[in-house]
Design an enzyme around this catalytic site. Structure first.
Site, short mmCIF file in Angstrom:
data_model
loop_
_atom_site.label_atom_id
_atom_site.label_comp_id
_atom_site.label_asym_id
_atom_site.label_seq_id
_atom_site.Cartn_x
_atom_site.Cartn_y
_atom_site.Cartn_z
N CYS A 151 0.81 -1.22 0.00
CA CYS A 151 0.00 0.00 0.00
C CYS A 151 0.84 1.27 0.00
CB CYS A 151 -0.93 0.00 1.22
SG CYS A 151 -2.09 -1.39 1.23
N HIS A 291 -3.63 6.93 1.82
CA HIS A 291 -3.97 5.64 1.22
C HIS A 291 -5.42 5.34 1.55
CE1 HIS A 291 -4.40 1.47 0.45
NE2 HIS A 291 -4.27 1.09 1.71
N ASN A 321 -10.33 -0.15 -1.97
CA ASN A 321 -8.91 -0.12 -1.62
C ASN A 321 -8.11 -0.81 -2.71
OD1 ASN A 321 -6.36 -0.73 -0.57
ND2 ASN A 321 -7.11 -1.23 1.46
#
Length: 364
Positions: A151, A291, A321
């Site tokens: 990520c 993020h 995500n």
């Protein structure tokens, strides 16, 4: 943080010397020529066409309607079509960034010296996908490399790119992309409800403008949390073999509460450190792009940092995500309705598998 706000003449002057306007102008030109910054020439984003609403996943997992949104803030996500590969998504985002730069008379394709692809889901384990991406985008003079980092991969790639642009005075294309839908483990509810597919891109070019590029950065890792988010098989620790259970090649989150605590702590801590290195306060930040993990992590981090809600840029509700892709994807969409303004400060924060994370203060 580089600064030219307070400098002395390159040639010492005798006491009492009065510098005329021409001399001062020449000094300013010299100082600017010596300053090395990095600016955004173009931004790009792409998501697959297929929309997957929560109801489809809730039905598959035996969850009540509204369960996913209530816990993650996610309403839907995009998943790649059969036959669609990672570079297919990456090409679209990269092309958008390159075309945007061309429309502004900025960096052209032949000038791009490096292409960095941040991904956890390349086309193949070998070879790397970045050379293919550069080829498909028509970048004849570009080096190319894949970067992992889960990520936080985009922040690491951006840090690398910023340094390359400033030292080599040549444009760099950074693309972050993932197809995580093919790594979803429907036996692991904590991860199955989150992940999505997307790509985002940033084209950087050199500039002599003070305050452009990375003003402060803090990168971090916490290897004690190595097993918190993982795909068990496929590496040297557990190679592929015949008869292997399919879920060994899929995503698993072993402790969601620990991930939440570690991610919020890492993003908040590195954000404060990056701000300190940029000599900036939270109040000086014009936009915060974290993020897009889930709404709970984003909101907990925002409260810890004291960032006003109207400074937040988010796409998690509509796009889920997408790991490393989520920051540049959100950045590009956020800027789509406006020109890339100058003189703004943007805070980028991420944390994910590894554990690895960090924060960047970017000057536009």
């Amino acid at each position: 943080m580089s600064s030219i706000s307070s400098t002395t003449p390159s040639t010492p002057q005798p006491p009492g010397t009065v510098l005329d306007a021409g001399h001062l102008d020449q000094m300013e030109k010299t100082m600017r020529a010596e300053y090395r910054g990095a600016e955004i020439a173009g931004l790009g984003h792409h998501a697959p066409h297929r929309r997957v609403a929560n109801a489809e996943i809730e039905a598959r997992l035996g969850l009540s309607l509204g369960w996913i949104e209530g816990r993650t803030g996610i309403r839907e996500r995009r998943w790649a079509a059969d036959g669609e590969a990672l570079t297919d998504l990456a090409v679209e985002a990269g092309k958008m960034a390159l075309d945007q730069a061309q429309s502004r008379g900025a960096a052209g394709r032949a000038t791009v010296a490096l292409t960095i692809l941040a991904t956890s889901t390349p086309d193949h384990l070998l070879p790397p996908s970045a050379p293919l991406l550069a080829h498909r985008l028509g970048l004849p003079n570009s080096g190319a490399i894949d970067m992992a980092g889960a990520c936080a991969g985009f922040l690491y790639a951006l840090t690398f790119a910023d340094a390359f642009v400033k030292t080599q005075r040549a444009p760099v294309l950074v693309v972050a992309a993932n197809i995580l839908s093919r790594r979803i483990n429907f036996g692991d509810r904590g991860s199955a409800i989150l992940f999505a597919d997307a790509a985002g891109a940033v084209l950087l070019q050199p500039t002599d403008r003070p305050g452009a590029g990375i003003l402060g950065v803090s990168l971090a890792s916490a290897g004690a949390g190595y097993d918190l988010i993982k795909i068990p098989a496929g590496g040297s620790r557990q190679p592929f073999k015949g008869g292997m259970a399919s879920d060994e090649t899929l995503m698993v989150i072993t402790d969601g509460k620990a991930v939440f605590t570690e991610a919020v702590g890492m993003m908040a801590r590195t954000a404060r450190e990056a701000l300190g290195r940029a000599d900036a306060s939270i109040g000086a930040i014009d936009r915060w792009i974290p993020h897009q993990a889930n709404t709970r992590i984003i909101e907990a981090t925002r409260r810890q940092l004291g960032i006003a809600p109207d400074r937040l840029a988010t796409t998690v509700a509509e796009f889920g995500n997408s790991s490393a892709a989520s920051i540049p994807f959100t950045w590009s969409r956020d800027e789509a309705s406006r020109d890339i303004g100058r003189g703004r400060r943007i805070l980028l924060t991420a944390a994910g598998a590894g554990l690895t994370g960090g924060s960047v203060v970017w000057g536009t």
